[in-house]
Scaffold this active site. Structure first.
Site, PDB file in Angstrom:
ATOM      1  N   LYS A 105     -12.148 -54.895  -2.689  1.00  0.00           N
ATOM      2  CA  LYS A 105     -13.220 -54.807  -4.140  1.00  0.00           C
ATOM      3  C   LYS A 105     -12.469 -53.740  -5.418  1.00  0.00           C
ATOM      4  CE  LYS A 105     -16.422 -52.495  -5.570  1.00  0.00           C
ATOM      5  NZ  LYS A 105     -15.970 -53.238  -7.168  1.00  0.00           N
TER       6      LYS A 105
ATOM      7  N   GLY B 185     -12.172 -43.353  -5.545  1.00  0.00           N
ATOM      8  CA  GLY B 185     -13.802 -43.219  -6.585  1.00  0.00           C
ATOM      9  C   GLY B 185     -13.833 -41.636  -6.829  1.00  0.00           C
ATOM     10  N   SER B 186     -15.495 -41.739  -7.067  1.00  0.00           N
ATOM     11  CA  SER B 186     -15.941 -40.486  -7.907  1.00  0.00           C
ATOM     12  C   SER B 186     -16.877 -39.968  -6.379  1.00  0.00           C
ATOM     13  CB  SER B 186     -16.865 -41.418  -8.300  1.00  0.00           C
ATOM     14  OG  SER B 186     -18.089 -41.686  -7.828  1.00  0.00           O
TER      15      SER B 186
ATOM     16  N   GLU C 136      -9.959 -41.240  -1.213  1.00  0.00           N
ATOM     17  CA  GLU C 136      -9.068 -40.224  -2.829  1.00  0.00           C
ATOM     18  C   GLU C 136     -10.344 -40.103  -3.470  1.00  0.00           C
ATOM     19  OE1 GLU C 136      -5.956 -39.684  -2.609  1.00  0.00           O
ATOM     20  OE2 GLU C 136      -5.182 -39.609  -0.814  1.00  0.00           O
TER      21      GLU C 136
ATOM     22  N   CYS D 175      -7.506 -38.819 -11.630  1.00  0.00           N
ATOM     23  CA  CYS D 175      -7.982 -38.015 -10.953  1.00  0.00           C
ATOM     24  C   CYS D 175      -7.415 -36.485 -11.437  1.00  0.00           C
ATOM     25  CB  CYS D 175      -7.890 -38.370  -9.526  1.00  0.00           C
ATOM     26  SG  CYS D 175      -6.728 -38.965  -9.499  1.00  0.00           S
TER      27      CYS D 175
ATOM     28  N   GLU E 112     -15.944 -32.758 -13.391  1.00  0.00           N
ATOM     29  CA  GLU E 112     -14.628 -33.655 -14.119  1.00  0.00           C
ATOM     30  C   GLU E 112     -15.891 -34.167 -15.390  1.00  0.00           C
ATOM     31  OE1 GLU E 112     -13.980 -37.168 -10.439  1.00  0.00           O
ATOM     32  OE2 GLU E 112     -11.721 -36.718 -11.642  1.00  0.00           O
TER      33      GLU E 112
HETATM   34  P1  NAD Z   1     -16.746 -44.845  -8.443  1.00  0.00           P
HETATM   35  O1  NAD Z   1     -17.025 -43.943  -7.512  1.00  0.00           O
HETATM   36  O2  NAD Z   1     -17.620 -44.852  -9.672  1.00  0.00           O
HETATM   37  O3  NAD Z   1     -16.740 -46.352  -7.726  1.00  0.00           O
HETATM   38  C1  NAD Z   1     -14.636 -46.627  -7.774  1.00  0.00           C
HETATM   39  C2  NAD Z   1     -15.051 -47.881  -6.641  1.00  0.00           C
HETATM   40  O4  NAD Z   1     -16.357 -47.720  -5.376  1.00  0.00           O
HETATM   41  C3  NAD Z   1     -15.692 -49.278  -7.274  1.00  0.00           C
HETATM   42  O5  NAD Z   1     -14.579 -49.832  -7.339  1.00  0.00           O
HETATM   43  C4  NAD Z   1     -17.190 -48.924  -7.680  1.00  0.00           C
HETATM   44  O6  NAD Z   1     -17.416 -50.339  -7.606  1.00  0.00           O
HETATM   45  C5  NAD Z   1     -16.898 -48.441  -6.479  1.00  0.00           C
HETATM   46  N1  NAD Z   1     -18.782 -48.171  -5.777  1.00  0.00           N
HETATM   47  C6  NAD Z   1     -19.134 -48.167  -6.187  1.00  0.00           C
HETATM   48  N2  NAD Z   1     -20.856 -47.673  -5.364  1.00  0.00           N
HETATM   49  C7  NAD Z   1     -20.430 -47.926  -4.601  1.00  0.00           C
HETATM   50  C8  NAD Z   1     -21.534 -47.732  -2.794  1.00  0.00           C
HETATM   51  N3  NAD Z   1     -22.447 -47.666  -2.718  1.00  0.00           N
HETATM   52  N4  NAD Z   1     -20.955 -48.271  -2.315  1.00  0.00           N
HETATM   53  C9  NAD Z   1     -18.917 -48.356  -2.052  1.00  0.00           C
HETATM   54  N5  NAD Z   1     -18.290 -49.297  -3.082  1.00  0.00           N
HETATM   55  C10 NAD Z   1     -19.006 -48.351  -4.263  1.00  0.00           C
HETATM   56  O7  NAD Z   1     -15.682 -44.457  -9.918  1.00  0.00           O
HETATM   57  P2  NAD Z   1     -14.593 -45.235 -10.642  1.00  0.00           P
HETATM   58  O8  NAD Z   1     -15.512 -44.116 -11.922  1.00  0.00           O
HETATM   59  O9  NAD Z   1     -14.380 -45.776 -10.794  1.00  0.00           O
HETATM   60  O10 NAD Z   1     -13.501 -43.799 -10.670  1.00  0.00           O
HETATM   61  C11 NAD Z   1     -13.228 -42.406 -11.247  1.00  0.00           C
HETATM   62  C12 NAD Z   1     -13.336 -41.352 -10.073  1.00  0.00           C
HETATM   63  O11 NAD Z   1     -12.137 -42.246  -9.639  1.00  0.00           O
HETATM   64  C13 NAD Z   1     -12.845 -40.233 -10.471  1.00  0.00           C
HETATM   65  O12 NAD Z   1     -13.938 -39.141  -9.663  1.00  0.00           O
HETATM   66  C14 NAD Z   1     -11.377 -40.077  -9.970  1.00  0.00           C
HETATM   67  O13 NAD Z   1     -11.699 -38.750 -10.485  1.00  0.00           O
HETATM   68  C15 NAD Z   1     -11.462 -41.362  -8.692  1.00  0.00           C
HETATM   69  N6  NAD Z   1      -9.804 -40.887  -8.563  1.00  0.00           N
HETATM   70  C16 NAD Z   1      -9.264 -40.936  -7.942  1.00  0.00           C
HETATM   71  C17 NAD Z   1      -8.293 -40.552  -7.460  1.00  0.00           C
HETATM   72  C18 NAD Z   1      -7.122 -40.436  -6.975  1.00  0.00           C
HETATM   73  O14 NAD Z   1      -6.166 -40.242  -6.451  1.00  0.00           O
HETATM   74  N7  NAD Z   1      -7.772 -38.800  -6.411  1.00  0.00           N
HETATM   75  C19 NAD Z   1      -7.359 -41.563  -8.553  1.00  0.00           C
HETATM   76  C20 NAD Z   1      -8.329 -42.362  -9.349  1.00  0.00           C
HETATM   77  C21 NAD Z   1      -9.563 -42.131  -9.776  1.00  0.00           C
END
Ligand code: NAD
Length: 482
Positions: free
Chosen positions: A179, A232-233, A254, A288, A385
């Site tokens: 996804k 993600g977050s 991550e 990140c 963040e």
């Molecule tokens: P996000 O958490 O909003 O979304 C990440 C993914 O999760 C997207 O595909 C989103 O559609 C999906 N998602 C959203 N709601 C969901 C749910 N309820 N259930 C399952 N999946 C869901 O994050 P973002 O805004 O896309 O990315 C930014 C975040 O990612 C930041 O916090 C950043 O630090 C983190 N990040 C971490 C790394 C790492 O390697 N540690 C790398 C890149 C980004």
């Protein structure tokens, strides 16, 4: 891909075919640099996820019946195709994610291809062990794929992080439902097509686009998904951890970061300031591991502040398809508003806004490189963040003070240290709470080296041999010799 009114329209990719979403609904995809519609993408739903999971389950046996070396050949072929289509993929990623084309060309695409090749090489090297546990039995282990993997990818490095998940999962013999982030699916959708061209059997790699709250949730709660790998977050990561607890899925998370980039007075200041600026402004701070807290030893504080401002002034802001643009837009209107809110919070908390701080006077979701000084460690802009081009400069006295501040957040993904004292840098490397410590450099990752954090930065490691653990289960075999 079809086109409607000259806008490319993308269906889901399930079981080797382009499939219309059950809902019949599509959402528009924007170029963050121009705010123009560049594509229309299927809004998948729960039933589409179910179809994709069934396809992935069905393809597991096919994928694992192949010789491991033959799986490696297919992944190498996919890497070749990614390379052959590089210019097309670079442009897609640039337009969709709002990244400067030069950095996609220099970093995102080469890293994605390198990752695919690296794990292609692992396919026939994932081995068990003969363990001399007994004399009356032959005891050994084999490594089996965990099964069907749900991969949830963020929008900040859509292709690179997508491949960080897809490549090792495929190498381990898993099949996937991927996804992409709702707003940045285009490059992975194209790679899904290239994977079929490379010979990946239908159903091994399925791509379902749509809302995270719908598709992501459906993958997390699906009883036939064995593992979730998520970047993600922290807040969504927490929900995933709770969701997967119901049926004990394996997970890798991550998550975010609030990394400290620490400059000691004995550092080479030219290099340190260059590294600190690119550490926080690269990818408009949507990284990140962004070095968003710049810790500066007090006696060089004013000099570093002046030099950082000078560097921020030199950063070329421009259209993302222009070769010398260094700072692109934020990925969306929403993200831009979040960052502007944080800049406001910083001001209200009493930090000094010494450079930038505004939306740029142009189309697109651009924010000026922004620098706060006089930041107190406890302020929200130092603890949370921001995910935008916003640096917080925090003074420190000595090593102990630097470690106290650097380690004083809920995150622990990465950190940087700038100093010419070899003993000090090793002390700092040991003392810093971080999955990666960069010394006299900042921001590099390489697929051969483990990547990840602890605490609010998540758990588990991607990259290297460590990632193979994420996608395999050891099985013990015990054969009596009596
Ligand atoms: P996000 O958490 O909003 O979304 C990440 C993914 O999760 C997207 O595909 C989103 O559609 C999906 N998602 C959203 N709601 C969901 C749910 N309820 N259930 C399952 N999946 C869901 O994050 P973002 O805004 O896309 O990315 C930014 C975040 O990612 C930041 O916090 C950043 O630090 C983190 N990040 C971490 C790394 C790492 O390697 N540690 C790398 C890149 C980004």
């Amino acid at each position: 891909m079809n086109t409607t009114n000259n806008i490319p329209t993308h269906n889901l990719l399930i079981n080797g075919k382009h499939v219309a979403p059950e809902s019949g609904q599509f959402s528009t995809i924007l170029n963050p640099a121009t705010e123009e519609i560049i594509a229309s993408v299927a809004q998948g739903g729960i039933n589409d996820v179910d179809t994709a999971v069934k396809a992935a389950r069905g393809a597991l046996a096919v994928w694992n019946k192949m010789r491991a070396a033959d799986r490696g050949h297919i992944l190498n072929k996919l890497a070749d195709l990614m390379e052959a289509h590089q210019e097309e993929l670079i442009l897609l990623e640039t337009l969709n994610a709002g990244k400067p084309i030069a950095s996609v060309r220099r970093q995102d695409m080469p890293a994605a291809i390198d990752t695919m090749r690296y794990y292609a090489g692992w396919c026939d090297k994932i081995i068990g062990q003969v363990v001399p546990a007994r004399t009356d039995a032959l005891t050994y282990t084999i490594r089996e794929p965990v099964g069907v993997v749900g991969a949830i990818v963020p929008w900040n490095f859509p292709v690179m992080i997508g491949i960080w998940k897809i490549a090792p999962a495929l190498a381990c013999g898993c099949t996937l439902v991927v996804k992409p982030a709702e707003i940045t699916p285009l490059t992975l959708l194209r790679i899904g097509e290239l994977a079929l061209e490379a010979g990946l059997p239908p159903g091994v790699l399925n791509i379902v686009t749509g809302k995270g709250s719908v598709i992501g949730n459906a993958m997390v709660s699906h009883p036939d998904v064995d593992k979730i790998t998520f970047t993600g977050s922290p807040s969504v990561g927490r929900g995933i951890m709770q969701g997967t607890a119901v049926n004990f899925k394996r997970i890798t998370l991550e998550l975010g970061g609030k990394s400290a980039n620490i400059i000691f007075s004995d550092a080479n200041l030219d290099n340190a300031v260059r590294g600190a600026a690119s550490g926080v402004f690269f990818n408009a701070g949507q990284v990140c591991s962004a070095g968003s807290r710049i810790l500066v030893q007090r006696r060089i504080h004013d000099e570093v502040v002046d030099r950082l401002i000078a560097r921020a002034k030199e950063i070329r802001i421009g259209d993302t398809i222009t070769a010398d643009t260094a700072l692109g837009p934020l990925v969306s209107d929403n993200q831009m508003k979040t960052v502007l809110d944080y800049i406001d919070i910083g001001r209200k908390e009493g930090a000094s806004l010494i450079y930038g701080g505004k939306r740029c006077d142009r189309r697109g979701y651009y924010i000026e490189p922004t620098i706060f000084s006089g930041v107190q460690h406890e302020m929200r802009i130092s603890q949370e963040e921001i995910f935008g081009p916003v640096a917080s400069i925090i003074p420190f006295e000595d090593e102990e003070d630097a470690l106290r501040i650097a380690n004083g957040t809920a995150f622990s993904l990465a950190a940087g240290v700038w100093s010419s004292d070899i003993t000090r840098v090793h002390h700092m490397a040991r003392g810093l709470k971080a999955g990666t410590v960069w010394i006299n450099t900042y921001g590099y990752t390489d697929v051969r080296l483990p990547w990840g954090g602890t605490g609010e930065s998540g758990f588990g490691r991607e990259h290297g041999e460590a990632a193979l653990e994420n996608f395999t289960e050891p099985k013990t075999v015990w054969l009596s010799l009596l």
